[in-house]
Motif scaffolding. Structure first.
Motif, PDB file in Angstrom:
ATOM      1  N   ALA A 261       0.822  -1.206   0.000  1.00 58.11           N
ATOM      2  CA  ALA A 261       0.000   0.000   0.000  1.00 58.11           C
ATOM      3  C   ALA A 261       0.855   1.255   0.000  1.00 58.11           C
ATOM      4  O   ALA A 261       0.559   2.236  -0.698  1.00 58.11           O
ATOM      5  CB  ALA A 261      -0.936  -0.006   1.214  1.00 58.11           C
ATOM      6  N   LEU A 262       1.938   1.221   0.771  1.00 51.99           N
ATOM      7  CA  LEU A 262       2.836   2.374   0.839  1.00 51.99           C
ATOM      8  C   LEU A 262       3.477   2.644  -0.521  1.00 51.99           C
ATOM      9  O   LEU A 262       3.493   3.787  -0.996  1.00 51.99           O
ATOM     10  CB  LEU A 262       3.921   2.118   1.890  1.00 51.99           C
ATOM     11  N   PHE A 263       3.960   1.598  -1.180  1.00 52.25           N
ATOM     12  CA  PHE A 263       4.631   1.786  -2.464  1.00 52.25           C
ATOM     13  C   PHE A 263       3.637   2.233  -3.534  1.00 52.25           C
ATOM     14  O   PHE A 263       3.915   3.158  -4.309  1.00 52.25           O
ATOM     15  CB  PHE A 263       5.329   0.500  -2.905  1.00 52.25           C
ATOM     16  N   ALA A 266       2.786   5.816  -3.122  1.00 50.77           N
ATOM     17  CA  ALA A 266       3.857   6.712  -3.599  1.00 50.77           C
ATOM     18  C   ALA A 266       3.854   6.772  -5.123  1.00 50.77           C
ATOM     19  O   ALA A 266       4.034   7.845  -5.717  1.00 50.77           O
ATOM     20  CB  ALA A 266       5.200   6.206  -3.098  1.00 50.77           C
ATOM     21  N   LEU A 267       3.591   5.641  -5.768  1.00 48.51           N
ATOM     22  CA  LEU A 267       3.595   5.589  -7.227  1.00 48.51           C
ATOM     23  C   LEU A 267       2.435   6.396  -7.823  1.00 48.51           C
ATOM     24  O   LEU A 267       2.577   7.004  -8.887  1.00 48.51           O
ATOM     25  CB  LEU A 267       3.514   4.134  -7.687  1.00 48.51           C
ATOM     26  N   ARG A 268       1.319   6.413  -7.123  1.00 49.97           N
ATOM     27  CA  ARG A 268       0.159   7.176  -7.618  1.00 49.97           C
ATOM     28  C   ARG A 268       0.441   8.665  -7.731  1.00 49.97           C
ATOM     29  O   ARG A 268      -0.200   9.366  -8.518  1.00 49.97           O
ATOM     30  CB  ARG A 268      -1.058   6.934  -6.725  1.00 49.97           C
ATOM     31  N   ARG A 269       1.400   9.135  -6.961  1.00 48.24           N
ATOM     32  CA  ARG A 269       1.763  10.557  -7.036  1.00 48.24           C
ATOM     33  C   ARG A 269       2.344  10.901  -8.406  1.00 48.24           C
ATOM     34  O   ARG A 269       2.346  12.072  -8.814  1.00 48.24           O
ATOM     35  CB  ARG A 269       2.795  10.905  -5.964  1.00 48.24           C
ATOM     36  N   PHE A 270       2.835   9.904  -9.125  1.00 48.19           N
ATOM     37  CA  PHE A 270       3.463  10.140 -10.425  1.00 48.19           C
ATOM     38  C   PHE A 270       2.543   9.759 -11.589  1.00 48.19           C
ATOM     39  O   PHE A 270       2.942   9.850 -12.750  1.00 48.19           O
ATOM     40  CB  PHE A 270       4.771   9.360 -10.534  1.00 48.19           C
ATOM     41  N   ALA A 271       1.358   9.300 -11.271  1.00 48.03           N
ATOM     42  CA  ALA A 271       0.432   8.850 -12.322  1.00 48.03           C
ATOM     43  C   ALA A 271      -0.101  10.047 -13.117  1.00 48.03           C
ATOM     44  O   ALA A 271      -0.197  11.167 -12.603  1.00 48.03           O
ATOM     45  CB  ALA A 271      -0.715   8.093 -11.685  1.00 48.03           C
TER      46      ALA A 271
END
Length: 271
Positions: A261-263, A266-271
């Motif tokens: 969930a943490l990773f 964090a990845l959604r911030r770059f979507a």
């Protein structure tokens, strides 16, 4: 004078390590496929070798030259490697096999070739460059992370196996480092999955890698390697570089689902 072999010495961590070991008083052989890119090392007194870690003949010839010229090998730094990313569904099996050839089997073969000399002299240091990617995982990185998990496991077994002969096996786990690695990983990622069903993940991960490329200078890792090979009793593992220690700490304390969930968050911030 002690003798060191550093693979992947044409740039990044390998180049910095070859120079750091030379400055520390070692006779250093820097090995890479592209000898012309090691002209700067040669000017600094590093002996350069043409070596492809997927070509057994070139590895055998390289080790034979070192023994012939210097009579010993005290340090092996297995640094050659690259990051191949893409959705598991999209990556050809041939590419997965090649990733293992470079990141694991080349490393393993050089251990086989150098161990007899180290065993005969009753001493030696083998430094395997893994990654924090040998302890964590990412979407679209299945092949790369598999190779680094394998390096970790192989190194642990070798550490016990070679200890009776005075040979230390050390793992170095870099975090984000300013090298060509990120650019190559992004290129492979987008070429493989940039136009497939996994394109949204690929684009987000590419942006994530672009940010991570602003990490520590390769000398940070080179200095750790020098510290390890000069230590009478080195640590089994050294984590260094931007984000390495906090990321590994979080992975150690969080259960899998929480880390997932943490990773992904964090990845959604770059979507």
């Amino acid at each position: 004078m002690k003798v060191a072999l550093v693979t992947g010495a044409s740039a990044g961590i390998g180049e910095a390590t070859a120079l750091a070991l030379k400055d520390a008083g070692y006779t250093v052989y820097g090995a890479a496929r592209r000898v012309e890119r090691m002209a700067g090392l040669a000017e600094r007194g590093v002996k350069v070798l043409a070596m492809d870690v997927t070509d057994d003949a070139s590895m055998v010839a390289g080790i034979e030259r070192i023994i012939e010229e210097s009579g010993r090998i005290d340090v092996l730094v297995n640094n050659a490697g690259y990051g191949s990313y893409g959705a598991f569904e999209d990556v050809p099996l041939s590419e997965g096999k090649y990733q293992f050839e470079v990141n694991l089997f080349g490393l393993a073969r050089l251990v086989q070739l150098t161990t007899p000399q180290m065993r005969a002299q009753g001493s030696g240091k083998i430094v395997n460059i893994s990654s924090i990617g040998g302890k964590i995982y990412e979407p679209l990185g299945g092949w790369y992370h598999s190779t680094k998990f394998a390096v970790e496991g192989l190194s642990d077994s070798l550490r016990l196996e070679l200890k009776p002969f005075g040979i230390d096996v050390v793992v170095v786990e870099p975090g984000a480092i300013k090298t060509e690695w990120g650019g190559i990983a992004i290129e492979n990622l987008m070429k493989t999955s940039g136009d497939t069903a996994y394109a949204p993940q690929a684009k987000a991960l590419a942006k994530f890698f672009d940010q991570a490329a602003r990490g520590s200078h390769p000398k940070v890792i080179a200095d750790v390697i020098v510290k390890a090979v000069r230590a009478r009793r080195p640590k089994t593992r050294y984590a260094a570089g931007f984000g390495a220690k906090p990321i590994l700490f979080v992975r150690r304390v969080l259960p899998d689902r929480a880390f997932d969930a943490l990773f992904l968050g964090a990845l959604r911030r770059f979507a």
